[in-house]
Scaffold this motif. Sequence first.
Motif, PDB file in Angstrom:
ATOM      1  N   SER A  34       0.768  -1.204   0.067  1.00 22.62           N
ATOM      2  CA  SER A  34       0.028   0.019   0.048  1.00 22.62           C
ATOM      3  C   SER A  34       0.873   1.424   0.069  1.00 22.62           C
ATOM      4  O   SER A  34       1.928   1.293   0.752  1.00 22.62           O
ATOM      5  CB  SER A  34      -0.943   0.041   1.056  1.00 22.62           C
ATOM      6  N   LYS A  52      -1.142  -7.954  -4.984  1.00 21.26           N
ATOM      7  CA  LYS A  52      -2.023  -6.902  -4.783  1.00 21.26           C
ATOM      8  C   LYS A  52      -1.673  -5.760  -4.373  1.00 21.26           C
ATOM      9  O   LYS A  52      -0.637  -5.656  -3.804  1.00 21.26           O
ATOM     10  CB  LYS A  52      -2.639  -7.547  -3.338  1.00 21.26           C
ATOM     11  N   TYR A  54      -2.879  -1.510  -3.097  1.00 25.74           N
ATOM     12  CA  TYR A  54      -3.865  -0.987  -2.090  1.00 25.74           C
ATOM     13  C   TYR A  54      -3.579   0.499  -1.938  1.00 25.74           C
ATOM     14  O   TYR A  54      -2.798   0.880  -1.246  1.00 25.74           O
ATOM     15  CB  TYR A  54      -4.061  -1.691  -0.850  1.00 25.74           C
ATOM     16  N   ASP A  59      -7.701  -1.042   3.089  1.00 26.61           N
ATOM     17  CA  ASP A  59      -8.213  -2.128   2.458  1.00 26.61           C
ATOM     18  C   ASP A  59      -7.101  -3.076   2.681  1.00 26.61           C
ATOM     19  O   ASP A  59      -7.327  -4.497   2.440  1.00 26.61           O
ATOM     20  CB  ASP A  59      -8.151  -1.512   0.939  1.00 26.61           C
ATOM     21  N   LEU A  60      -5.793  -2.907   2.675  1.00 28.74           N
ATOM     22  CA  LEU A  60      -4.923  -3.842   2.904  1.00 28.74           C
ATOM     23  C   LEU A  60      -4.838  -4.724   4.112  1.00 28.74           C
ATOM     24  O   LEU A  60      -4.958  -5.953   4.384  1.00 28.74           O
ATOM     25  CB  LEU A  60      -3.355  -3.316   2.851  1.00 28.74           C
ATOM     26  N   ASP A  63      -7.864  -7.151   4.286  1.00 28.73           N
ATOM     27  CA  ASP A  63      -7.723  -8.354   3.381  1.00 28.73           C
ATOM     28  C   ASP A  63      -7.535  -9.614   4.262  1.00 28.73           C
ATOM     29  O   ASP A  63      -6.382  -9.601   5.216  1.00 28.73           O
ATOM     30  CB  ASP A  63      -6.460  -8.367   2.246  1.00 28.73           C
TER      31      ASP A  63
END
Length: 364
Positions: A34, A52, A54, A59-60, A63
């Motif tokens: 992120s 991924k 972010y 949001d990270l 998860d």
Amino acid sequence: MAKIKVGVIGAGLIAQMAHIPAYIEAGAEVYGISDVVESRLTKVSERFSIPKVYPDYRDLISDPEIQAVSICTPNHFHARMTIDALMAGKSVLCEKPMAMNAGEAQKMLEVSQKTGNLLMMGFNNRFRGDAQKLKEFINEGKLGKIYHSKIGYIRRRGIPRGWFTVKREAGGGPVIDIGVHIIDLARYLMGNPKPLSVFAATYKYFDDYRIDGISPWESSDVKEGLRDGRENDVEDFAVAMIKFEDSTISLETSWASNIEEDRFYIDILGTEMGAKIDSYNPIHKGSKNNSGSLKLFGEELHSLVDYEVRVPEVRSHFEEIRYFVELVREKKPDHLKTANDGVEIQKIIDAIYESARTGKLVNL
């Protein structure tokens, strides 16, 4: 055995040079990253094949695939992001300093204790080869009673550019940036005594970055042209005397001073022997120790004797993260108690700045 999935918050220099490659080497998967700067986030995720991304750290940490988090952001984000991650059920490795002040640090520790989730501080110098060997000698009683340490982390010219020199983002200058490393290591070697009082002074005389042949340490924001890095309202040199119950530390730390060379040193005085670590090796120089970085001083058969101790070359950030991954994998507590020590170090840092501001002794 399934790999530990890790998320890294902050895609700047320390993440790129230490955390991400160290997790990979330790057998963990850097599953997500992120950062608020989209171009940096894309570049770093592609460089390290991180699946991924972010833009929002929340949001990270939400998860469910991610088990552990590294906080690699500027100092003023440490407390909020660490607490949020702990509350989300993640194990957390937070880069130094723990927070902007002792109040924030204490809240971080309390949330870790309340949730039962691991909080480890990024005191990587504890994992140096010379530090580990000296700790062995101390634990075996070879130095006797330790009563004083003279310590320093000093640069001839090494003022950073970027958020490092902005008090509202960093909390201060070299005291909180690099002094935190040497204070923690000395206190760790001395058995983590509880601080009682601090007397300190700070100075600010060097603002000029335009020195031929000298490349300043720049934050990612400056490297990427997001700010000019000229704002500077923090100290560039500090000295302090830290008093414990039956021992003391004298400290000097600087980003710029007219000295012969950059130094990272600890001189420890014990009743049986003394010891010296003297090796300047920050992460951008590989974080390995010089072979002659640890020496012991004592006497035998009515003669003074000096010993130069061979120590293994160690990449301290990599060993630190290897230890953190093991704790997460085995679901073990941090036996080094780095979060507890982080609070005590933060109290010392707060007291250094308060003593320098008032000119008075600060009792803790």
